[in-house]
Design a protein around this motif. Structure first.
Motif, mmCIF file in Angstrom:
data_model
loop_
_atom_site.group_PDB
_atom_site.id
_atom_site.type_symbol
_atom_site.label_atom_id
_atom_site.label_comp_id
_atom_site.label_asym_id
_atom_site.label_seq_id
_atom_site.Cartn_x
_atom_site.Cartn_y
_atom_site.Cartn_z
ATOM 1 N N MET A 112 0.767 -39.989 -72.587
ATOM 2 C CA MET A 112 1.230 -40.629 -71.365
ATOM 3 C C MET A 112 0.142 -41.497 -70.756
ATOM 4 N N ALA A 113 -1.104 -41.068 -70.853
ATOM 5 C CA ALA A 113 -2.203 -41.873 -70.327
ATOM 6 C C ALA A 113 -2.310 -43.202 -71.060
ATOM 7 N N SER A 114 -2.079 -43.193 -72.372
ATOM 8 C CA SER A 114 -2.131 -44.441 -73.130
ATOM 9 C C SER A 114 -0.957 -45.357 -72.778
ATOM 10 N N LEU A 115 0.196 -44.770 -72.470
ATOM 11 C CA LEU A 115 1.334 -45.582 -72.003
ATOM 12 C C LEU A 115 1.009 -46.252 -70.674
ATOM 13 N N LEU A 116 0.337 -45.507 -69.790
ATOM 14 C CA LEU A 116 -0.050 -46.084 -68.502
ATOM 15 C C LEU A 116 -1.120 -47.155 -68.678
ATOM 16 N N LYS A 137 -8.961 -38.149 -74.556
ATOM 17 C CA LYS A 137 -9.133 -36.699 -74.463
ATOM 18 C C LYS A 137 -10.579 -36.304 -74.146
ATOM 19 N N LEU A 138 -11.231 -37.147 -73.305
ATOM 20 C CA LEU A 138 -12.608 -36.868 -72.917
ATOM 21 C C LEU A 138 -12.668 -36.080 -71.615
ATOM 22 N N ALA A 139 -11.543 -36.008 -70.912
ATOM 23 C CA ALA A 139 -11.531 -35.266 -69.649
ATOM 24 C C ALA A 139 -10.111 -34.815 -69.358
ATOM 25 N N GLU A 140 -9.988 -33.745 -68.588
ATOM 26 C CA GLU A 140 -8.688 -33.248 -68.171
ATOM 27 C C GLU A 140 -8.144 -34.151 -67.065
ATOM 28 N N ARG A 150 -10.341 -43.399 -65.374
ATOM 29 C CA ARG A 150 -9.740 -42.066 -65.444
ATOM 30 C C ARG A 150 -8.695 -41.997 -66.552
ATOM 31 N N LEU A 151 -7.864 -43.050 -66.678
ATOM 32 C CA LEU A 151 -6.838 -43.075 -67.720
ATOM 33 C C LEU A 151 -7.450 -43.188 -69.111
ATOM 34 N N LEU A 152 -8.540 -43.958 -69.238
ATOM 35 C CA LEU A 152 -9.194 -44.081 -70.538
ATOM 36 C C LEU A 152 -9.745 -42.742 -71.006
#
Length: 424
Positions: A385-389, A375-378, A368-370
């Motif tokens: 922030m997703a890349s930080l996680l 930016k493949l999904a909402e 989900r984070l990847l």
């Protein structure tokens, strides 16, 4: 028991029975060397150290091959014929026939010589040695009287005529402490020798009869060893501080930073009321305002080891309102530094983090984070922030005493708290 004795230039063996008394020893010596019954004898060992009655037997038992020296005291009446009743011719004969060796022998054995007196240089040397010993003795005694526990050392020696092992250690500790107070952390070799000389002068039974000066076990100037030297080294090692300990400030979560721009802050009931308002307020503008005036309270939580884990419980709006973290960075570091937070993230770091995360063991959360990072999904998180996680998934969990395997999501929770602390 056979014991070697020396009187003047004559050496003889005397025979003693086991368990002999001091009086029997003295009588046997007088008989062997033909000394007068009223003669007062003084006993010295091979290092010219006076041997007292109470340690004679113990010394002989410890070293049966020891050669003891006997000296007797001759009164002025014994030599008066040289001064008064001797005819002039006999006096002249004695003066001519008396060699330098006779004078030296009399001085060496401490026998009064009448007109055959020692030289001024010899008398001055003897006086200097006595004065140094007395000065050192007084210095050690004053040091003991000025320190806690020093009087106990003096009292024990007064009653026992010796010091127990633990009391000798206490003596050394007291004098080493006094030495550093008077002469600095590294006293000179001469100062250490003065204290060592003062010890054996104040406590004669502590003198080593088998060493040249008698105090080498307390301090040996040639080797730099002895109880005093070792104690001083221990004290220096304990008090020495690494020079870099006060050069480099604490880093990471423990580093205390002062905010670059600080608005008026709330505390007490007003702060608790604002936090309660934040939880339920739908207005993002009001949330930003309340978060700004509760900034100091969050700082206190970050630097509290127990409160760091409660940041998201106390301020849950970090999870659903974007740019709140940026606002705190702006308050803490100022506009110029805060603007650089993600300056190189998109071009330099973010692609590498995403690429490395693809090699991890896949899970629902990781997938989900990847997708959010690419930016493949909402998702709840934006791409940055997703890349930080994702970076938290790459970091190992914080070390602990017990090594327990934990899931990736648990590791993220642990690393997230650490990351928040470092960011602040």
């Amino acid at each position: 028991m056979l014991l070697k004795m020396k009187y003047q230039s004559t050496k003889k063996y005397i025979r003693l029975q086991s368990g002999f008394t001091f009086l029997e020893f003295i009588n046997e010596v007088k008989n062997k060397f033909g000394l007068h019954d009223a003669a007062e004898l003084h006993i010295f060992d091979e290092t010219d150290t006076s041997v007292e009655e109470d340690i004679l037997l113990e010394l002989i038992e410890a070293n049966p091959d020891l050669c003891l020296t006997i000296r007797d005291s001759i009164s002025d009446e014994d030599v008066s014929p040289l001064d008064n009743s001797t005819p002039s011719s006999l006096s002249d004969t004695l003066s001519v026939n008396s060699s330098d060796n006779d004078i030296t022998n009399r001085i060496e054995w401490g026998i009064p010589t009448g007109r055959l007196t020692s030289s001024p240089a010899a008398r001055n040397q003897s006086t200097t040695e006595v004065s140094e010993s007395e000065a050192s003795k007084k210095m050690v005694e004053n040091a003991l009287l000025s320190k806690p526990g020093g009087e106990d050392v003096l009292e024990e020696y007064k009653s026992e005529n010796t010091l127990m092992h633990h009391t000798q250690r206490q003596l050394v500790n007291i004098l080493a402490s006094h030495m550093t107070e008077m002469h600095g952390r590294i006293p000179s070799s001469k100062q250490k020798e003065k204290y060592a000389l003062g010890i054996i002068t104040l406590f004669p039974s502590l003198k080593d009869p088998f060493s040249p000066k008698g105090y080498e076990h307390f301090y040996d100037g040639e080797k730099g060893t002895g109880y005093l030297a070792w104690r001083l080294k221990t004290m220096s090692r304990k008090t020495h501080q690494r020079p870099d300990s006060c050069i480099y400030p604490a880093q990471g979560p423990n580093r205390q930073r002062s905010a670059a721009t600080m608005p008026q802050q709330l505390d007490g009931d007003a702060c608790r009321e604002a936090i309660s308002f934040l939880v339920h307020s739908p207005d993002e503008a009001s949330v930003f305002k309340k978060m700004k005036i509760t900034f100091q309270h969050r700082q206190d939580l970050v630097h509290d080891s127990q409160g760091t884990t409660d940041i998201f419980k106390t301020f849950p709006r970090f999870l659903d309102v974007k740019r709140l973290l940026n606002q705190d960075f702006l308050l803490l570091f100022g506009a110029e530094t805060a603007s650089k937070m993600l300056e190189k993230w998109d071009t330099a770091f973010k692609p590498k983090v995403i690429e490395e995360a693809k090699h991890l063991t896949w899970s629902t959360e990781l997938r989900r984070l990847l997708k959010a990072a690419e930016k493949l999904a909402e998702n709840d998180w934006d791409s940055d922030m997703a890349s930080l996680l994702l970076l938290l998934h790459l970091l190992p969990p914080t070390a602990g005493r017990r090594r327990i395997k934990i899931s990736s999501s648990d590791a993220v929770d642990k690393n997230w708290n650490s990351l928040i602390s470092y960011l602040y």
